[in-house]
Design a protein around this motif. Structure first.
Motif, PDB file in Angstrom:
ATOM      1  N   MET A  54       0.861  -1.202   0.000  1.00 12.62           N
ATOM      2  CA  MET A  54       0.000   0.000   0.000  1.00 12.62           C
ATOM      3  C   MET A  54       0.891   1.245   0.000  1.00 12.62           C
ATOM      4  SD  MET A  54      -2.921   1.107   2.767  1.00 12.62           S
ATOM      5  CE  MET A  54      -3.754  -0.450   2.554  1.00 12.62           C
ATOM      6  N   ASN A  55       0.802   2.089  -1.026  1.00 11.82           N
ATOM      7  CA  ASN A  55       1.683   3.245  -1.070  1.00 11.82           C
ATOM      8  C   ASN A  55       0.954   4.507  -0.620  1.00 11.82           C
ATOM      9  OD1 ASN A  55       0.148   4.248  -3.254  1.00 11.82           O
ATOM     10  ND2 ASN A  55       1.332   3.016  -4.703  1.00 11.82           N
ATOM     11  N   ASN A  56       1.750   5.608  -0.499  1.00 15.88           N
ATOM     12  CA  ASN A  56       1.198   6.858   0.019  1.00 15.88           C
ATOM     13  C   ASN A  56       0.122   7.423  -0.891  1.00 15.88           C
ATOM     14  OD1 ASN A  56       2.825   6.819   2.269  1.00 15.88           O
ATOM     15  ND2 ASN A  56       4.471   8.032   1.314  1.00 15.88           N
ATOM     16  N   ARG A  57       0.300   7.207  -2.228  1.00 17.72           N
ATOM     17  CA  ARG A  57      -0.692   7.755  -3.164  1.00 17.72           C
ATOM     18  C   ARG A  57      -2.053   7.125  -2.933  1.00 17.72           C
ATOM     19  NH1 ARG A  57      -2.881   7.073  -8.171  1.00 17.72           N
ATOM     20  NH2 ARG A  57      -3.136   8.954  -9.414  1.00 17.72           N
ATOM     21  N   ASN A  58      -2.097   5.821  -2.701  1.00 14.23           N
ATOM     22  CA  ASN A  58      -3.365   5.140  -2.451  1.00 14.23           C
ATOM     23  C   ASN A  58      -3.999   5.611  -1.161  1.00 14.23           C
ATOM     24  OD1 ASN A  58      -3.274   3.639  -4.779  1.00 14.23           O
ATOM     25  ND2 ASN A  58      -2.134   1.958  -3.836  1.00 14.23           N
ATOM     26  N   ILE A  59      -3.152   5.878  -0.160  1.00 16.64           N
ATOM     27  CA  ILE A  59      -3.675   6.365   1.124  1.00 16.64           C
ATOM     28  C   ILE A  59      -4.302   7.739   0.939  1.00 16.64           C
ATOM     29  CG2 ILE A  59      -3.034   7.110   3.438  1.00 16.64           C
ATOM     30  CD1 ILE A  59      -0.850   4.955   3.395  1.00 16.64           C
ATOM     31  N   ARG A  60      -3.611   8.619   0.189  1.00 15.33           N
ATOM     32  CA  ARG A  60      -4.097   9.973   0.006  1.00 15.33           C
ATOM     33  C   ARG A  60      -5.418  10.018  -0.755  1.00 15.33           C
ATOM     34  NH1 ARG A  60       1.560  13.081  -1.586  1.00 15.33           N
ATOM     35  NH2 ARG A  60       2.509  12.999   0.499  1.00 15.33           N
ATOM     36  N   THR A  61      -5.580   9.142  -1.748  1.00 12.63           N
ATOM     37  CA  THR A  61      -6.797   9.195  -2.541  1.00 12.63           C
ATOM     38  C   THR A  61      -8.017   8.733  -1.745  1.00 12.63           C
ATOM     39  OG1 THR A  61      -6.328   6.996  -3.435  1.00 12.63           O
ATOM     40  CG2 THR A  61      -5.590   8.893  -4.717  1.00 12.63           C
ATOM     41  N   ARG A  62      -7.798   8.173  -0.571  1.00 10.73           N
ATOM     42  CA  ARG A  62      -8.932   7.729   0.239  1.00 10.73           C
ATOM     43  C   ARG A  62      -9.484   8.841   1.135  1.00 10.73           C
ATOM     44  NH1 ARG A  62      -6.879   1.754   2.265  1.00 10.73           N
ATOM     45  NH2 ARG A  62      -6.970   0.733   0.226  1.00 10.73           N
ATOM     46  N   ARG A  63      -8.871  10.011   1.093  1.00  9.96           N
ATOM     47  CA  ARG A  63      -9.403  11.101   1.911  1.00  9.96           C
ATOM     48  C   ARG A  63     -10.828  11.432   1.477  1.00  9.96           C
ATOM     49  NH1 ARG A  63      -4.827  15.313   0.709  1.00  9.96           N
ATOM     50  NH2 ARG A  63      -5.262  14.364  -1.314  1.00  9.96           N
ATOM     51  N   ARG A  64     -11.629  11.749   2.443  1.00  9.91           N
ATOM     52  CA  ARG A  64     -13.031  12.034   2.165  1.00  9.91           C
ATOM     53  C   ARG A  64     -13.461  13.293   2.914  1.00  9.91           C
ATOM     54  NH1 ARG A  64     -11.934   8.651  -0.932  1.00  9.91           N
ATOM     55  NH2 ARG A  64     -13.052   6.727  -1.489  1.00  9.91           N
ATOM     56  N   GLY A  65     -14.603  13.811   2.523  1.00  9.89           N
ATOM     57  CA  GLY A  65     -15.264  14.873   3.256  1.00  9.89           C
ATOM     58  C   GLY A  65     -14.397  16.092   3.503  1.00  9.89           C
ATOM     59  N   GLU A  66     -14.450  16.596   4.739  1.00 11.43           N
ATOM     60  CA  GLU A  66     -13.779  17.844   5.077  1.00 11.43           C
ATOM     61  C   GLU A  66     -12.270  17.764   4.897  1.00 11.43           C
ATOM     62  OE1 GLU A  66     -14.906  19.200   8.916  1.00 11.43           O
ATOM     63  OE2 GLU A  66     -17.048  19.371   8.419  1.00 11.43           O
ATOM     64  N   GLU A  67     -11.696  16.611   5.187  1.00 14.45           N
ATOM     65  CA  GLU A  67     -10.249  16.466   5.039  1.00 14.45           C
ATOM     66  C   GLU A  67      -9.825  16.665   3.584  1.00 14.45           C
ATOM     67  OE1 GLU A  67      -6.665  13.191   5.762  1.00 14.45           O
ATOM     68  OE2 GLU A  67      -8.774  12.613   6.026  1.00 14.45           O
ATOM     69  N   LEU A  68     -10.576  16.086   2.664  1.00 13.35           N
ATOM     70  CA  LEU A  68     -10.262  16.216   1.252  1.00 13.35           C
ATOM     71  C   LEU A  68     -10.497  17.645   0.773  1.00 13.35           C
ATOM     72  CD1 LEU A  68      -9.507  15.034  -1.480  1.00 13.35           C
ATOM     73  CD2 LEU A  68     -11.900  14.319  -1.754  1.00 13.35           C
ATOM     74  N   ILE A  69     -11.614  18.243   1.181  1.00 11.14           N
ATOM     75  CA  ILE A  69     -11.915  19.619   0.775  1.00 11.14           C
ATOM     76  C   ILE A  69     -10.837  20.566   1.265  1.00 11.14           C
ATOM     77  CG2 ILE A  69     -13.542  21.534   1.006  1.00 11.14           C
ATOM     78  CD1 ILE A  69     -14.470  19.264  -0.814  1.00 11.14           C
ATOM     79  N   LYS A  70     -10.387  20.384   2.503  1.00 12.82           N
ATOM     80  CA  LYS A  70      -9.335  21.252   3.045  1.00 12.82           C
ATOM     81  C   LYS A  70      -8.042  21.098   2.248  1.00 12.82           C
ATOM     82  CE  LYS A  70      -6.882  22.663   7.218  1.00 12.82           C
ATOM     83  NZ  LYS A  70      -5.616  22.850   6.459  1.00 12.82           N
ATOM     84  N   ALA A  71      -7.699  19.870   1.881  1.00 15.24           N
ATOM     85  CA  ALA A  71      -6.488  19.648   1.099  1.00 15.24           C
ATOM     86  C   ALA A  71      -6.568  20.365  -0.246  1.00 15.24           C
ATOM     87  CB  ALA A  71      -6.265  18.152   0.899  1.00 15.24           C
ATOM     88  N   ILE A  72      -7.747  20.330  -0.855  1.00 12.85           N
ATOM     89  CA  ILE A  72      -7.933  21.007  -2.141  1.00 12.85           C
ATOM     90  C   ILE A  72      -7.897  22.522  -1.962  1.00 12.85           C
ATOM     91  CG2 ILE A  72      -9.563  21.393  -4.032  1.00 12.85           C
ATOM     92  CD1 ILE A  72     -10.500  18.461  -3.584  1.00 12.85           C
ATOM     93  N   HIS A  73      -8.559  23.014  -0.924  1.00 13.42           N
ATOM     94  CA  HIS A  73      -8.524  24.453  -0.645  1.00 13.42           C
ATOM     95  C   HIS A  73      -7.100  24.925  -0.405  1.00 13.42           C
ATOM     96  CE1 HIS A  73     -13.024  24.893   0.712  1.00 13.42           C
ATOM     97  NE2 HIS A  73     -12.889  24.772  -0.584  1.00 13.42           N
ATOM     98  N   ASP A  74      -6.365  24.197   0.411  1.00 12.34           N
ATOM     99  CA  ASP A  74      -4.972  24.571   0.689  1.00 12.34           C
ATOM    100  C   ASP A  74      -4.153  24.570  -0.601  1.00 12.34           C
ATOM    101  OD1 ASP A  74      -5.614  24.753   3.358  1.00 12.34           O
ATOM    102  OD2 ASP A  74      -4.686  22.842   3.926  1.00 12.34           O
ATOM    103  N   ALA A  75      -4.408  23.580  -1.446  1.00 12.27           N
ATOM    104  CA  ALA A  75      -3.653  23.456  -2.688  1.00 12.27           C
ATOM    105  C   ALA A  75      -3.914  24.630  -3.628  1.00 12.27           C
ATOM    106  CB  ALA A  75      -4.006  22.142  -3.384  1.00 12.27           C
ATOM    107  N   VAL A  76      -5.168  25.028  -3.784  1.00 12.21           N
ATOM    108  CA  VAL A  76      -5.474  26.105  -4.723  1.00 12.21           C
ATOM    109  C   VAL A  76      -4.928  27.433  -4.217  1.00 12.21           C
ATOM    110  CG1 VAL A  76      -7.772  26.736  -3.825  1.00 12.21           C
ATOM    111  CG2 VAL A  76      -7.251  27.057  -6.250  1.00 12.21           C
TER     112      VAL A  76
END
Length: 208
Positions: free
Chosen positions: A1-23
């Motif tokens: 199991m690699n880090n990329r697979n772990i990251r793609t499992r983020r859901r809900g607020e955690e994922l939205i925050k990651a996208i907000h931070d990224a933009v």
């Protein structure tokens, strides 16, 4: 199991925050005109399709991030500390200015191409959408409760505090101290309302 697979499992607020931070990071680096869904997705370590399920284009992602990360001053519920609430609102502005969202807004407004693309939407959908900005929120709160005539709350008066803080940030390149914030309130905002730090905000000028 690699880090990329772990990251793609983020859901809900955690994922939205990651996208907000990224933009917010992306717009500082490339500008609003060069934002892409690919760039945001790559920085957020999430598939581009994830972004398209929620937003139609990169500007929509950016506006959503700025909206959700824009602070709103909460004045004293009983409207009993106008001076203190104004100082706290300016302190909140300074903290925001050095946050990722504040740096993103600065990057947008100081870049002619980004400003032309986004300034109208920024003010309509972020600042106005969050109920105003900083001292305006406080002043409206007190005007609505009769602490001073609402007619005195002109656009110039509402913007005095933010304008002086912005000037200090540009001139000094550093956040103003507490004494300077208090001086803005005591020497500019309150006098513009016919009030002063030693006067009772409940006393409306012109009345006995």
């Amino acid at each position: 199991m690699n880090n990329r697979n772990i990251r793609t499992r983020r859901r809900g607020e955690e994922l939205i925050k990651a996208i907000h931070d990224a933009v917010l990071e992306e717009v500082v680096e490339v500008g609003a005109g060069r934002l892409t869904m690919d760039g945001i997705a790559r920085r957020a370590a999430t598939p581009r399709s994830t972004l398209y399920r929620r937003w139609s284009d990169p500007i929509e992602v950016l506006l959503d991030a700025l909206y959700h990360q824009h602070p709103v001053e909460e004045p004293t519920p009983g409207a009993t500390d106008l001076r203190g609430d104004l100082i706290r609102s300016l302190r909140l502005m300074v903290e925001w200015a050095f946050s990722p969202a504040g740096r993103a807004v600065s990057a947008i407004l100081t870049d002619p191409k980004s400003a032309a693309l986004m300034s109208e939407a920024l003010f309509e959908r972020v600042f106005a959408g969050r109920g105003g900005t900083f001292t305006r929120t406080v002043l409206q709160h007190y005007a609505d409760r009769g602490h001073f005539p609402a007619a005195l709350l002109t656009p110039v008066v509402a913007d005095i505090g933010e304008a002086l803080v912005t000037k200090h940030l540009i001139d000094a390149g550093a956040p103003p101290g507490e004494e300077y914030l208090a001086a803005i309130v005591d020497q500019a905002i309150l006098p513009a309302l016919g009030l002063g730090p030693s006067r009772d905000p409940d006393v409306i000028p012109g009345r006995d």
